[in-house]
Design a protein around this motif. Sequence first.
Motif, PDB file in Angstrom:
ATOM      1  N   THR A  24     -12.838   4.591   9.092  1.00 53.82           N
ATOM      2  CA  THR A  24     -12.410   4.755   7.699  1.00 53.82           C
ATOM      3  C   THR A  24     -10.997   5.342   7.605  1.00 53.82           C
ATOM      4  OG1 THR A  24     -13.355   6.977   7.449  1.00 53.82           O
ATOM      5  CG2 THR A  24     -14.795   5.096   6.974  1.00 53.82           C
ATOM      6  N   TRP A  25     -10.493   5.880   8.715  1.00 48.68           N
ATOM      7  CA  TRP A  25      -9.120   6.387   8.733  1.00 48.68           C
ATOM      8  C   TRP A  25      -8.198   5.196   8.921  1.00 48.68           C
ATOM      9  CZ3 TRP A  25      -7.352  11.791  10.010  1.00 48.68           C
ATOM     10  CH2 TRP A  25      -8.317  12.724   9.650  1.00 48.68           C
ATOM     11  N   LEU A  26      -7.491   4.846   7.865  1.00 49.41           N
ATOM     12  CA  LEU A  26      -6.724   3.599   7.831  1.00 49.41           C
ATOM     13  C   LEU A  26      -5.689   3.465   8.958  1.00 49.41           C
ATOM     14  CD1 LEU A  26      -7.024   1.241   5.865  1.00 49.41           C
ATOM     15  CD2 LEU A  26      -5.019   2.084   4.663  1.00 49.41           C
ATOM     16  N   PRO A  27      -4.812   4.444   9.170  1.00 47.66           N
ATOM     17  CA  PRO A  27      -3.834   4.289  10.254  1.00 47.66           C
ATOM     18  C   PRO A  27      -4.499   4.151  11.624  1.00 47.66           C
ATOM     19  CG  PRO A  27      -3.186   6.063   8.776  1.00 47.66           C
ATOM     20  CD  PRO A  27      -4.589   5.678   8.412  1.00 47.66           C
ATOM     21  N   ALA A  28      -5.575   4.930  11.847  1.00 42.40           N
ATOM     22  CA  ALA A  28      -6.272   4.876  13.130  1.00 42.40           C
ATOM     23  C   ALA A  28      -6.900   3.503  13.358  1.00 42.40           C
ATOM     24  CB  ALA A  28      -7.342   5.964  13.188  1.00 42.40           C
ATOM     25  N   ALA A  29      -7.542   2.961  12.333  1.00 49.22           N
ATOM     26  CA  ALA A  29      -8.184   1.648  12.462  1.00 49.22           C
ATOM     27  C   ALA A  29      -7.161   0.561  12.746  1.00 49.22           C
ATOM     28  CB  ALA A  29      -8.965   1.329  11.189  1.00 49.22           C
ATOM     29  N   HIS A  30      -6.013   0.623  12.095  1.00 48.79           N
ATOM     30  CA  HIS A  30      -4.967  -0.369  12.325  1.00 48.79           C
ATOM     31  C   HIS A  30      -4.374  -0.233  13.724  1.00 48.79           C
ATOM     32  CE1 HIS A  30      -5.260  -1.167   8.057  1.00 48.79           C
ATOM     33  NE2 HIS A  30      -4.355  -2.112   8.149  1.00 48.79           N
ATOM     34  N   TYR A  31      -4.143   1.005  14.141  1.00 46.55           N
ATOM     35  CA  TYR A  31      -3.529   1.263  15.443  1.00 46.55           C
ATOM     36  C   TYR A  31      -4.461   0.869  16.580  1.00 46.55           C
ATOM     37  CZ  TYR A  31      -1.388   3.987  19.227  1.00 46.55           C
ATOM     38  OH  TYR A  31      -0.816   4.389  20.421  1.00 46.55           O
ATOM     39  N   GLN A  32      -5.714   1.280  16.484  1.00 46.64           N
ATOM     40  CA  GLN A  32      -6.668   1.070  17.582  1.00 46.64           C
ATOM     41  C   GLN A  32      -7.108  -0.382  17.714  1.00 46.64           C
ATOM     42  OE1 GLN A  32      -9.885   3.923  17.028  1.00 46.64           O
ATOM     43  NE2 GLN A  32      -8.393   5.547  16.608  1.00 46.64           N
TER      44      GLN A  32
ATOM     45  N   ASP B 143      -3.853  -6.622  -9.971  1.00 49.41           N
ATOM     46  CA  ASP B 143      -3.282  -5.281  -9.999  1.00 49.41           C
ATOM     47  C   ASP B 143      -2.837  -4.824  -8.613  1.00 49.41           C
ATOM     48  OD1 ASP B 143      -3.676  -5.171 -12.700  1.00 49.41           O
ATOM     49  OD2 ASP B 143      -5.435  -3.857 -12.615  1.00 49.41           O
ATOM     50  N   ILE B 144      -3.574  -5.236  -7.583  1.00 46.56           N
ATOM     51  CA  ILE B 144      -3.181  -4.892  -6.211  1.00 46.56           C
ATOM     52  C   ILE B 144      -1.872  -5.580  -5.857  1.00 46.56           C
ATOM     53  CG2 ILE B 144      -3.770  -5.221  -3.770  1.00 46.56           C
ATOM     54  CD1 ILE B 144      -6.716  -4.840  -4.554  1.00 46.56           C
ATOM     55  N   LYS B 145      -1.787  -6.872  -6.165  1.00 45.43           N
ATOM     56  CA  LYS B 145      -0.595  -7.640  -5.800  1.00 45.43           C
ATOM     57  C   LYS B 145       0.634  -7.238  -6.611  1.00 45.43           C
ATOM     58  CE  LYS B 145      -3.031 -11.688  -3.991  1.00 45.43           C
ATOM     59  NZ  LYS B 145      -3.298 -13.138  -4.103  1.00 45.43           N
ATOM     60  N   SER B 146       0.419  -6.702  -7.814  1.00 50.10           N
ATOM     61  CA  SER B 146       1.547  -6.272  -8.645  1.00 50.10           C
ATOM     62  C   SER B 146       1.859  -4.786  -8.457  1.00 50.10           C
ATOM     63  CB  SER B 146       1.241  -6.548 -10.120  1.00 50.10           C
ATOM     64  OG  SER B 146       0.143  -5.749 -10.555  1.00 50.10           O
ATOM     65  N   ASN B 147       1.081  -4.127  -7.594  1.00 48.74           N
ATOM     66  CA  ASN B 147       1.271  -2.709  -7.282  1.00 48.74           C
ATOM     67  C   ASN B 147       0.846  -1.781  -8.421  1.00 48.74           C
ATOM     68  OD1 ASN B 147       2.063  -0.968  -5.092  1.00 48.74           O
ATOM     69  ND2 ASN B 147       3.798  -0.305  -6.332  1.00 48.74           N
ATOM     70  N   LYS B 148       0.086  -2.313  -9.399  1.00 46.47           N
ATOM     71  CA  LYS B 148      -0.434  -1.459 -10.462  1.00 46.47           C
ATOM     72  C   LYS B 148      -1.581  -0.590  -9.947  1.00 46.47           C
ATOM     73  CE  LYS B 148       0.762  -4.427 -14.400  1.00 46.47           C
ATOM     74  NZ  LYS B 148       0.214  -5.257 -15.501  1.00 46.47           N
ATOM     75  N   MET B 149      -2.352  -1.132  -9.004  1.00 48.37           N
ATOM     76  CA  MET B 149      -3.434  -0.384  -8.370  1.00 48.37           C
ATOM     77  C   MET B 149      -3.072  -0.212  -6.899  1.00 48.37           C
ATOM     78  SD  MET B 149      -7.417  -1.445  -7.697  1.00 48.37           S
ATOM     79  CE  MET B 149      -7.939  -1.291  -9.396  1.00 48.37           C
ATOM     80  N   THR B 150      -2.985   1.016  -6.445  1.00 47.09           N
ATOM     81  CA  THR B 150      -2.614   1.248  -5.056  1.00 47.09           C
ATOM     82  C   THR B 150      -3.765   0.935  -4.110  1.00 47.09           C
ATOM     83  OG1 THR B 150      -1.927   2.929  -3.454  1.00 47.09           O
ATOM     84  CG2 THR B 150      -3.174   3.701  -5.353  1.00 47.09           C
ATOM     85  N   CYS B 151      -3.431   0.429  -2.954  1.00 53.75           N
ATOM     86  CA  CYS B 151      -4.447   0.162  -1.921  1.00 53.75           C
ATOM     87  C   CYS B 151      -5.083   1.465  -1.444  1.00 53.75           C
ATOM     88  CB  CYS B 151      -3.815  -0.550  -0.726  1.00 53.75           C
ATOM     89  SG  CYS B 151      -3.175  -2.203  -1.091  1.00 53.75           S
ATOM     90  N   LEU B 152      -4.384   2.583  -1.638  1.00 53.00           N
ATOM     91  CA  LEU B 152      -4.849   3.864  -1.132  1.00 53.00           C
ATOM     92  C   LEU B 152      -5.637   4.645  -2.170  1.00 53.00           C
ATOM     93  CD1 LEU B 152      -1.574   4.956   0.699  1.00 53.00           C
ATOM     94  CD2 LEU B 152      -3.375   3.418   1.464  1.00 53.00           C
TER      95      LEU B 152
ATOM     96  N   ASP C 133      -8.790   5.558   1.192  1.00 52.64           N
ATOM     97  CA  ASP C 133      -8.239   6.865   0.853  1.00 52.64           C
ATOM     98  C   ASP C 133      -8.151   7.823   2.038  1.00 52.64           C
ATOM     99  OD1 ASP C 133     -10.955   6.961   1.009  1.00 52.64           O
ATOM    100  OD2 ASP C 133     -11.240   8.306  -0.686  1.00 52.64           O
ATOM    101  N   GLN C 134      -8.584   7.389   3.218  1.00 53.18           N
ATOM    102  CA  GLN C 134      -8.435   8.226   4.399  1.00 53.18           C
ATOM    103  C   GLN C 134      -7.178   7.779   5.141  1.00 53.18           C
ATOM    104  OE1 GLN C 134      -9.874  10.865   5.341  1.00 53.18           O
ATOM    105  NE2 GLN C 134     -12.039  10.904   4.826  1.00 53.18           N
ATOM    106  N   ILE C 135      -6.097   8.494   4.938  1.00 52.55           N
ATOM    107  CA  ILE C 135      -4.841   8.119   5.589  1.00 52.55           C
ATOM    108  C   ILE C 135      -4.677   9.030   6.820  1.00 52.55           C
ATOM    109  CG2 ILE C 135      -2.438   7.492   5.123  1.00 52.55           C
ATOM    110  CD1 ILE C 135      -4.519   6.157   3.335  1.00 52.55           C
ATOM    111  N   HIS C 136      -3.564   9.694   6.977  1.00 58.12           N
ATOM    112  CA  HIS C 136      -3.378  10.527   8.174  1.00 58.12           C
ATOM    113  C   HIS C 136      -4.208  11.810   8.105  1.00 58.12           C
ATOM    114  CE1 HIS C 136      -0.333   8.089  10.124  1.00 58.12           C
ATOM    115  NE2 HIS C 136       0.247   7.924   8.950  1.00 58.12           N
TER     116      HIS C 136
END
Length: 205
Positions: free
Chosen positions: A84-92, A173-182, A188-191
């Motif tokens: 669920t930690w987004l950077p970790a999942a992408h990195y690993q 809204d996601i594609k127009s940046n009105k709703m953040t992916c985070l 919502d689990q970033i660093h």
Amino acid sequence: MPIWLTYAVLIITIVVIAIVVLAPAVTVSRGGKILAFLALFIFPVLALTLGYEHHMDRSKQTSFCLSCHVMEPYGRSLRVDDPTWLPAAHYQNHRVPRDEACYTCHTDYVMYGTIKPKWRGLHHVYVQYFGNPKPPLHLYHAYNNRECLHCHLGARSFEEGTTHNADPEIMADIKSNKMTCLTSGCHDQIHNTAKLSDVKYWNPK
């Protein structure tokens, strides 16, 4: 461009400038004037150009970003054993290149962005060497979905995902940046460096 070429041009530049400064009489002849012009204008610009290219490439490396002490916790967060930690999942999972993980997700950061981010980058250099960086670090503005979409846009898992398509307005809204992916409840689990002492870590074999 090989780094040795940059250093070779730099050394030649210094030697030729030293000749012109220590023996200014050489500039009397036409050849001396050409040498002085090369030493003072052409060689420095060439050395700067070659050095800039090398160091810009180097600055995209994950190891470069994590070489600052204040960034060490962010490097550790890439090895958190929790999908669920987004950077970790992408990195690993190689969703981003491991050797350019930071740059891939922060392409508008300091020297890579417009004039304002570059100016902030100079401020970071000043604080690193003459100030006192104060964690936790924070972004200057809300994270832009563009950084996610330059990889995910068009991907089947994203375009056809159940959550993303639960409501037609959500995807728009996601594609127009009105709703953040985070946003809370989604990614919502970033660093989350404040919780690093409470998690398990993934140790690749």
